[in-house]
Each structure stands twice: as structure tokens, then as C-alpha cells.
Design a protein around this motif. Structure first.
Motif, mmCIF file in Angstrom:
data_model
loop_
_atom_site.group_PDB
_atom_site.id
_atom_site.type_symbol
_atom_site.label_atom_id
_atom_site.label_comp_id
_atom_site.label_asym_id
_atom_site.label_seq_id
_atom_site.Cartn_x
_atom_site.Cartn_y
_atom_site.Cartn_z
ATOM 1 N N GLY A 109 0.789 -1.231 0.000
ATOM 2 C CA GLY A 109 0.000 0.000 0.000
ATOM 3 C C GLY A 109 0.813 1.268 0.000
ATOM 4 N N THR A 110 1.947 1.245 -0.669
ATOM 5 C CA THR A 110 2.753 2.457 -0.761
ATOM 6 C C THR A 110 1.966 3.544 -1.480
ATOM 7 N N GLY A 111 1.889 4.690 -0.857
ATOM 8 C CA GLY A 111 1.220 5.806 -1.503
ATOM 9 C C GLY A 111 -0.291 5.806 -1.350
ATOM 10 N N PHE A 112 -0.808 4.868 -0.593
ATOM 11 C CA PHE A 112 -2.244 4.914 -0.327
ATOM 12 C C PHE A 112 -2.583 6.225 0.364
ATOM 13 N N HIS A 113 -3.612 6.861 -0.105
ATOM 14 C CA HIS A 113 -4.005 8.096 0.568
ATOM 15 C C HIS A 113 -5.327 7.883 1.283
ATOM 16 N N PRO A 114 -5.356 8.142 2.586
ATOM 17 C CA PRO A 114 -6.566 7.828 3.356
ATOM 18 C C PRO A 114 -7.812 8.581 2.879
ATOM 19 N N GLU A 115 -7.613 9.758 2.293
ATOM 20 C CA GLU A 115 -8.788 10.534 1.891
ATOM 21 C C GLU A 115 -9.412 10.028 0.600
ATOM 22 N N LEU A 116 -8.635 9.307 -0.180
ATOM 23 C CA LEU A 116 -9.155 8.843 -1.468
ATOM 24 C C LEU A 116 -9.972 7.564 -1.283
ATOM 25 N N PRO A 156 -13.999 6.329 1.275
ATOM 26 C CA PRO A 156 -12.593 6.703 1.524
ATOM 27 C C PRO A 156 -11.875 5.622 2.319
ATOM 28 N N VAL A 157 -10.642 5.407 1.976
ATOM 29 C CA VAL A 157 -9.888 4.328 2.603
ATOM 30 C C VAL A 157 -9.702 4.556 4.096
ATOM 31 N N LYS A 158 -9.775 5.808 4.531
ATOM 32 C CA LYS A 158 -9.610 6.061 5.969
ATOM 33 C C LYS A 158 -10.722 5.415 6.794
ATOM 34 N N ARG A 159 -11.847 5.096 6.150
ATOM 35 C CA ARG A 159 -12.919 4.452 6.892
ATOM 36 C C ARG A 159 -12.831 2.927 6.821
ATOM 37 N N TYR A 160 -11.840 2.413 6.113
ATOM 38 C CA TYR A 160 -11.661 0.966 6.015
ATOM 39 C C TYR A 160 -11.113 0.419 7.333
ATOM 40 N N SER A 161 -11.395 -0.851 7.578
ATOM 41 C CA SER A 161 -10.677 -1.516 8.659
ATOM 42 C C SER A 161 -9.264 -1.776 8.163
ATOM 43 N N SER A 162 -8.359 -2.002 9.100
ATOM 44 C CA SER A 162 -6.976 -2.181 8.659
ATOM 45 C C SER A 162 -6.855 -3.423 7.783
ATOM 46 N N GLY A 163 -7.638 -4.433 8.090
ATOM 47 C CA GLY A 163 -7.603 -5.645 7.273
ATOM 48 C C GLY A 163 -8.032 -5.376 5.846
ATOM 49 N N MET A 164 -9.085 -4.585 5.696
ATOM 50 C CA MET A 164 -9.571 -4.269 4.346
ATOM 51 C C MET A 164 -8.527 -3.494 3.563
ATOM 52 N N ARG A 165 -7.896 -2.566 4.256
ATOM 53 C CA ARG A 165 -6.900 -1.734 3.587
ATOM 54 C C ARG A 165 -5.753 -2.602 3.066
ATOM 55 N N VAL A 166 -5.322 -3.511 3.930
ATOM 56 C CA VAL A 166 -4.216 -4.374 3.559
ATOM 57 C C VAL A 166 -4.611 -5.285 2.396
ATOM 58 N N ARG A 167 -5.820 -5.774 2.434
ATOM 59 C CA ARG A 167 -6.274 -6.661 1.358
ATOM 60 C C ARG A 167 -6.299 -5.923 0.029
ATOM 61 N N LEU A 168 -6.829 -4.714 0.079
ATOM 62 C CA LEU A 168 -6.896 -3.929 -1.151
ATOM 63 C C LEU A 168 -5.485 -3.650 -1.670
ATOM 64 N N ALA A 169 -4.615 -3.285 -0.740
ATOM 65 C CA ALA A 169 -3.251 -2.934 -1.137
ATOM 66 C C ALA A 169 -2.531 -4.130 -1.728
ATOM 67 N N PHE A 170 -2.682 -5.267 -1.082
ATOM 68 C CA PHE A 170 -1.983 -6.440 -1.610
ATOM 69 C C PHE A 170 -2.538 -6.825 -2.971
ATOM 70 N N SER A 171 -3.837 -6.653 -3.146
ATOM 71 C CA SER A 171 -4.443 -7.044 -4.412
ATOM 72 C C SER A 171 -3.875 -6.239 -5.565
ATOM 73 N N VAL A 189 1.072 -9.692 6.608
ATOM 74 C CA VAL A 189 -0.135 -8.874 6.733
ATOM 75 C C VAL A 189 -1.385 -9.740 6.674
ATOM 76 N N GLY A 190 -2.439 -9.180 7.180
ATOM 77 C CA GLY A 190 -3.737 -9.811 7.035
ATOM 78 C C GLY A 190 -3.930 -11.017 7.942
ATOM 79 N N ASP A 191 -5.124 -11.560 7.912
ATOM 80 C CA ASP A 191 -5.390 -12.730 8.738
ATOM 81 C C ASP A 191 -4.852 -13.979 8.039
ATOM 82 N N ALA A 192 -4.943 -15.095 8.739
ATOM 83 C CA ALA A 192 -4.323 -16.322 8.235
ATOM 84 C C ALA A 192 -4.871 -16.708 6.864
ATOM 85 N N ALA A 193 -6.178 -16.549 6.704
ATOM 86 C CA ALA A 193 -6.777 -16.976 5.441
ATOM 87 C C ALA A 193 -6.256 -16.128 4.282
ATOM 88 N N PHE A 194 -6.169 -14.811 4.525
ATOM 89 C CA PHE A 194 -5.700 -13.956 3.441
ATOM 90 C C PHE A 194 -4.219 -14.178 3.187
#
Lengths: 429, 328
Positions: A109-116, A156-171, A189-194
């Protein structure tokens, strides 16, 4: 003519480290000006003292299609090496050559901006990672599918849970398709399943013929993904070769650092333990046993007491909670009880179903009237994780104490087995 | 290791395709960098899409969670215009050459506001992008450039207000408006040069965080944005509030009523401010849009100083950029 994808040609990297007097890492203008003013009066030697060499003379070559894991202790220079490979920081000396389109993932998630919003961040992050707009567009749906956050795409990504953010970033990162991929600890990162899903993705990348440079502390992952390992120690290449050999070397260096549980011979009133070692197929002397693989115990004990009815009792404890996990005794041995003198034993544990965790052994001498003497924590033992292809989760202590090897067949209407029998054989590639 | 010559035959087939598609990408070399380097235009061009994304992000993020949104791009120079119209236009009767003072000052503040916003944003941009810079490579210049790019967009939005003001005060649009791209381009180049220099300096010396707002304020007074460079000095030689600034006017003025000492002081100050890159740009911008003689001479001076400052700025930036991730 040799080909290579990555060539590190005698690279070294030094950092300036701050001493209290001349804090070079975080200077102010005033200090800088005064230094510039006084510089002619200072000797050169004081300058050298402030340098810290994170890497010294690192030299290796990676062929196209190789999947290489870099392991080493904290501060061994792994991350610095990757930063040089990805161009974030230049080497102080030497030269790095990369042939092919390079993508580096030093962080999720390099460069992820929380407001976007999620959608906007996919584009921004993809572009930062080096994808063209067209590439992102064509992979957009796949990225969203993989991330499982479709319904929050316009939040906005700032309202994501940390898990969601990480999942999106890894994807986003997962759909980067360079010829050379440089990855740093992304799987942490992420839970065991992810994590498992990511691992599968990485496995595909590794098999797709791309060149991958992978840094991780997770030896199981490194072993599962990589063919070749490079062991870094204090900024130098300590070992470079087959990944299993590299891991063995790495563990050796850990063993050297670790304080041994017991110094041999260990003397008590009734016996002296001259030797207690654990060996595996890979290592003659270790404290690391791989999950589901056999190991041997070698014990040499000198009994001092004049008695003919003595037995050895080995107890395996779980370190975290002192749970008595298993015990072995010489009572069932055909040679019967021991008498005074020197005894050498080799115990072959051919089916090891211990779940990855920390354990330790204790040794007791048992006579007619119970325990005669006991040596606590004679040897520690770690069962290390390995990735089993096809398994949905990595095995951890959360699963219990031991692993049951089983296959499950459904006997209901469906003719197909519910689960394919897990293929445990092909751990090593 | 001997250096191996690089030929198409030497690389495996799957890579050959890449060679044809993106030859510049194929072989990347990272080496110690100590020399001076100027802007690598080819690389910047290759990363133009990322530059676009950065600009887009800057604009998008700037007005997120604001009630008025993009209207702020207009409101900021507009409010400055009102303040100056009241204090300088109404109370001090600053000469604005037959042009209604609000229109006059807005036309001056527009390029100024663009420039000051661009350099303020650019100078903090590298430090603000710390997490990206330490993790991934791209030409570092994209970051201050994108700050300037975002300010350009704001500038064009604020431009619409100028047209409204001209309609309102019935100021005709000059035919010289076709020359407008010249000052706009020049101010963008100036902002990119100064912005990059300040951004690189801020990485090593956070002192510039405190210096820059002050610098911008002083620079505004040294720029004929709220007054006329030609007339202020002539008509109000002992002007009250704008005394110090009037001496900074760029046009060589006839006799002053001061002593010889003041005159030489004035001369030095004037020479100094003659070099102000924004003097010519602002004057030319206003003349191009509101009619009046085009200050070619000032523009020439400004262009020269813009060229020097931009070259110095970019050279310095490129010199230190390799170590941003270590120092930041």
C-alpha cells in the motif's frame, strides 16, 4: 555469454550515524553552516568514524526465472539491499544491474491516501507501482475481486478496517506483472486466510518464470517459495546456495547466538549427562525440527548410583505453559533397566506430529521408588512451520498440540470426495 | 566482473519482447551518484502518467472534506483582492492606471497567488511524501512538479473570476491576450525551479519550513502585484505604508528627494528586485490581459533570473535527491 536478471557487483552501502556531538542524520542549517566553516580545520579521520556500513562487498548474480530468498538477522542489511535493488537509495560503492521491467514491493500500500476512495487508490497505487493506466483498467475487476472489498469501493480508505486496507493494497500489488519482482516481508499482513491466499499468489508468481527476490523472516515461506537462498550477516553474504542449505546455515548462526539450555556434561548427584543433542536429516545438531519431519535424540549418560533398576524418562514440555506434551521412557526397551556406567542411546522419532511451537526436554532417572533425579530443561526444541501445499491454513499453535494426519471423505450422495487427500509429500521443490 | 556488452541475442526470448517494447526499461543500473546532473527529461516523460496521477491526487485531496470545495481556488485570491482593494485602493489611493483597482489587483494577484501557492506546496512536498520516497523509486522531481501542476489547475479556475470582474467593471479584454501563455509558462517554470530547490533544502534542513512563509510574504511586497511598478515610486516618493516596497520598484526612477546615500541604497535594492523573477511575469500578465504597454524589458530580466534560478534549483535537487530516502 552469461545471462542474468539481477547482478550485484561488489556493492557496499554506508550510512552516516549520528554521534551526540555531530548528529549528522538530522542536521539543522546552523550546524551545517558551522560544520562547513570548521571543516578545513578538522581531520578526515573523524569523518570516517561516523560511518556505518550496512552492506560490504555484496556480490552475486541471479539468473532469469530464479526465485531467491534473502534471509538474515535483524540489521543484517536485507532491507538495505532491497532498497538498493529497487533504486530507492544508491549504493555507496559498486553497481547493480537489473535486466527487465522491475517491480518492487517494499511495503503493502505504498502511496495509499486515506482521503481517497478505494477505487481512486487502486489507480494511484497501481501507478506508483509502475502500472500504466491501461494496465490498471484491464486488471481492475480482477483486483477488486481478489481484494474482497467491492462494496466499499467508493468509500474513503480512511474508513476501512486495517484488514480491508491491507487486502486492497496487496491485491493491487498482486496484479503487478513485472519480469523482476522484489518483495520485502509483504506476507506479514492480514489474517491467516488472506495470508494463505497471498502465498498462493506468490507461488504462482514464482512458478510463472519470473525472477523474484524475496526477503522474509518467515523461513517456512522462504523455503516454500524459493529455490535459492542468500544468507546475509552483518552486511555480507555469508552463504549462497540451495534454499534448504541456507536455512540450515541461518539456524546454525542462531544456535550460536542462543544461550544453551544446559552445559554438558551436566552433573547431578546420581548421574552426569554427557551429551543430549537433537539431529535431523538436514542438520547433525540443532534445536529446530521441521513440522511433520522425523528427528533423533542422542543421549550419553553416566549413571553413578549402584542400582540395577534404573530407567530414563524423557519428557517433552511446551515452553509457553509447561504443558506435558509427550514422554519417552526406556522401560519398554529390550535391554531392560540400566545399571551403573556409561550408556549411549539414540532415539529415533519417526512420526512427529507436534504443532509448530517452542518445546523443551527434561530428563529424569526413575528407580523403583519413583524419580531419583531430574534435569529440567536439558534441551530446547523448536518445531518450525512449513507450508503444506493445498492446506488452507498454516499450522500454528492455535490448532492444538498435535497434528492428526487424516483424509476426509464424504459418504453422502455426492460421489466425489469432499476434500482431495492433502498432498503432503511435495513440500520441497 | 568484466563488463559484458549487451546485445539482443544475449537475452532470453521472453525478454526480447520487452526489449522491443520498452528498450529504455530493459537494463537499469544503480551506481553511486556523486556528480552533478540536470533534469532527465526522458525519464520524466516516461513517468508522465504518474505525474498526472500525482497532480490529480493533490487536487482531489486538497479540497476533500471541505464545504466549499474547489471554490477555495477562487476565494483565496479573491479575498486577498478585497483586502488590498480596501486598504491600498480605497484608503491609500494606489494608482492603477485608469483600471478599477479591484480588477487591477486581482490580475496581479492571480499569477502571484499561483506562484506562492506552488512554491509553498512544492517545498513541503518531498517531506510530505516521505513514506513513498523511502519505499519505491520514481523520478523524485515528479513530486514538486506535481505540486506546481496542482497549482496550475487552481490558477485556471481562479482565472474565471478575473473574467467576471472584468465584465462587472466593464474592462475590455486586450487583444494582447494571445501573449498570455508566455507569463503563465514562465511562472510555472519559475515555480518548478524555486519549488524544487526549496523542497530539496527542506529535506535536509527543516528550517525552511519556518523560512518559507516569511519568504513568500516578503516576496509579495517585492513584486508589483498590488501596486504598479512604474508609478508608485514616481508619485509617492515618501509613501507611507509602501515605502520600502516602492523602493523595490523595478523601473529606474528619476531623481529622488533623498540624500545620495539613500539613492545608492535605492539603487542596490532596485537592482536586486530587478532580478525578481516575478516582476516581469506579473507585469506582463496584467498588461497582456488588461491592455497597456507590455513590459518586455522587465520580462527579459525575469526570464534571465528564472533561467538561472531554475537551473540552480534543478541541479541542486538532482544532486541531493539520491539521498532523500536516507536523510528524510
Amino acid at each position: 555469454m552469461t545471462t542474468f536478471a539481477i547482478q550485484a557487483n561488489h556493492i557496499s552501502k554506508s550510512f552516516r550515524i549520528g554521534t551526540p556531538a555531530t548528529n549528522a542524520s538530522y542536521r539543522t542549517l546552523r550546524e551545517s553552516l558551522s560544520r562547513a566553516f570548521f571543516a578545513p580545520f578538522q581531520s578526515k579521520s573523524s569523518k570516517i568514524a561516523e560511518e556505518f556500513w550496512a552492506l560490504t562487498d555484496v556480490h552475486f548474480k541471479i539468473e532469469p526465472g530464479e526465485v531467491v530468498g534473502i534471509i538474515g538477522h535483524n540489521g543484517a542489511g536485507k532491507s538495505t539491499l532491497l532498497k538498493i535493488f529497487s533504486g530507492v537509495t544508491p549504493p555507496t560503492a559498486g553497481r547493480v544491474e537489473l535486466r527487465g521491467r522491475t517491480g518492487s514491493l517494499l511495503e503493502v500500500g505504498t502511496g495509499f491516501h486515506p482521503e481517497l476512495t478505494g477505487r481512486e487508490n487502486i489507480y494511484l497505487n497501481g501507478s506508483i507501482l509502475g502500472m500504466s493506466r491501461r494496465e490498471i483498467q484491464s486488471r481492475f475487476d480482477a483486483i477488486v475481486d481478489f481484494s474482497e472489498v467491492e462494496q466499499f469501493l467508493d468509500t474513503p480508505v480512511k474508513r476501512y478496517s486495517s484488514g480491508m486496507r491491507v487486502r486492497l493494497a496487496f491485491s493491487v500489488a498482486a496484479f503487478l506483472e513485472p519480469e523482476i519482482l522484489i518483495i520485502d516481508e509483504v506476507l506479514a499482513v492480514g489474517d491467516a486466510a488472506f495470508q494463505q491466499k497471498c502465498l498462493g499468489m506468490m507461488g504462482e508468481v514464482a512458478l510463472s518464470g519470473r525472477t523474484v527476490l524475496f526477503v522474509s523472516h518467515n523461513l517456512a515461506t522462504v523455503k516454500a517459495l524459493c529455490h535459492r537462498g542468500i544468507l546475509l550477516e552483518k552486511g555480507q553474504v555469508q552463504f549462497d546456495g540451495d534454499v534448504s542449505d541456507t536455512i540450515v546455515q541461518y539456524r546454525k548462526s542462531i544456535n550460536e547466538c542462543a544461550v544453551p539450555a544446559c552445559v554438558f556434561p551436566t552433573e547431578t548427584e546420581h548421574c552426569s549427562v554427557r551429551q543430549f543433542t537433537i539431529s535431523t536429516q538436514a542438520e547433525p545438531q540443532t534445536r529446530h525440527v521441521e513440522f511433520r519431519s522425523p528427528f533423533q535424540l542422542h543421549i550419553t549418560v553416566d549413571l553413578k548410583q549402584e542400582s540395577r533398576n534404573l530407567h530414563l524418562l524423557l519428557i517433552l514440555w511446551r515452553s509457553s505453559d509447561r504443558l506435558r506434551v509427550a514422554s519417552l521412557t526406556t522401560r519398554e526397551m529390550p535391554h531392560g533397566p540400566f545399571g551403573k556406567g556409561n550408556h549411549q542411546l539414540e532415539i529415533d522419532v519417526h512420526a512427529n506430529s507436534l504443532i509448530p511451537d517452542e518445546y523443551y526436554w527434561s530428563l529424569s532417572i526413575v528407580g523403583h521408588n519413583g524419580i531419583v533425579t531430574q534435569v529440567e530443561n536439558i534441551h530446547s526444541m523448536e518445531v518450525t512451520a512449513s507450508i503444506i501445499p493445498g492446506a488452507t491454513h498454516p499450522f500454528t499453535k492455535a490448532h492444538g498440540v498435535c497434528h492428526l494426519e487424516a483424509s476426509i471423505n464424504s459418504l453422502s450422495l455426492s460421489e466425489k470426495p469432499l476434500h482431495q487427500e492433502l498432498d503432503y509429500g511435495a513440500i520441497n521443490r | 566482473m568484466p563488463e559484458l556488452p549487451f546485445t539482443v541475442e544475449s537475452i532470453p526470448e521472453e525478454f526480447q519482447e520487452a526489449l522491443v517494447a520498452e528498450p529504455a526499461d530493459l537494463c537499469v543500473v544503480y551506481e553511486p551518484r556523486n556528480g552533478w546532473e540536470f533534469i532527465n527529461a526522458r525519464e520524466i516523460w516516461r513517468y508522465r502518467e504518474l505525474l498526472g496521477f500525482f497532480v490529480w491526487k493533490d487536487i482531489k485531496v486538497r479540497y476533500k472534506q471541505t464545504f466549499l470545495g474547489v471554490a477555495w481556488a477562487i476565494l483565496q485570491p479573491f479575498m486577498m483582492m478585497i483586502v488590498f482593494s480596501i486598504f491600498l485602493g480605497r484608503f491609500l489611493h494606489i494608482n492603477s492606471n485608469e483600471i478599477p483597482y479591484p480588477v487591477f489587483v486581482y490580475a496581479g494577484l492571480l499569477p502571484w497567488h499561483f506562484f506562492s501557492a506552488a512554491i509553498s506546496n512544492a517545498s513541503n512536498s518531498i517531506v510530505g511524501a516521505q513514506n513513498v520516497i523511502t519505499k519505491i523509486y520514481f523520478p523524485r522531481l515528479l513530486i514538486p512538479f506535481s505540486a506546481v501542476g496542482a497549482a496550475v489547475v487552481d490558477f485556471f479556475i481562479a482565472m474565471t473570476m478575473l473574467l467576471f470582474l472584468m465584465l462587472w467593471y466593464q474592462v475590455p479584454l486586450s487583444s494582447q491576450v494571445v501573449l498570455l501563455p508566455i507569463p503563465i509558462l514562465l511562472s510555472a517554470v519559475a515555480a518548478a525551479g524555486v519549488g524544487s530547490l526549496l523542497a530539496a533544502l527542506t529535506v535536509s534542513y527543516r528550517d525552511f519550513r519556518f523560512l518559507i512563509p516569511f519568504l513568500v510574504q516578503v516576496w509579495l511586497f517585492a513584486t508589483p502585484a498590488v501596486y504598479m511598478s512604474e508609478n508608485v515610486l514616481l508619485e509617492e516618493p515618501s509613501g507611507n505604508q509602501s515605502k520600502n516596497q516602492s523602493t523595490s520598484s523595478t523601473e529606474p526612477s528619476p531623481t529622488m528627494e533623498g540624500s545620495g546615500k539613500t539613492q545608492t541604497k535605492d539603487y542596490i535594492l532596485r537592482r536586486l528586485v530587478d532580478a525578481n523573477p516575478m516582476t516581469g511575469v506579473v507585469g506582463f500578465f496584467r498588461a497582456a490581459i488588461l491592455s497597456g504597454p507590455l513590459p518586455w524589458h522587465q520580462l527579459k530580466n525575469s526570464t534571465l533570473s528564472i533561467a538561472i534560478i531554475t537551473i540552480v534549483g534543478l541541479l541542486y535537487f538532482r544532486k541531493v535527491e539520491a539521498h532523500f530516502s536516507d536523510v528524510i
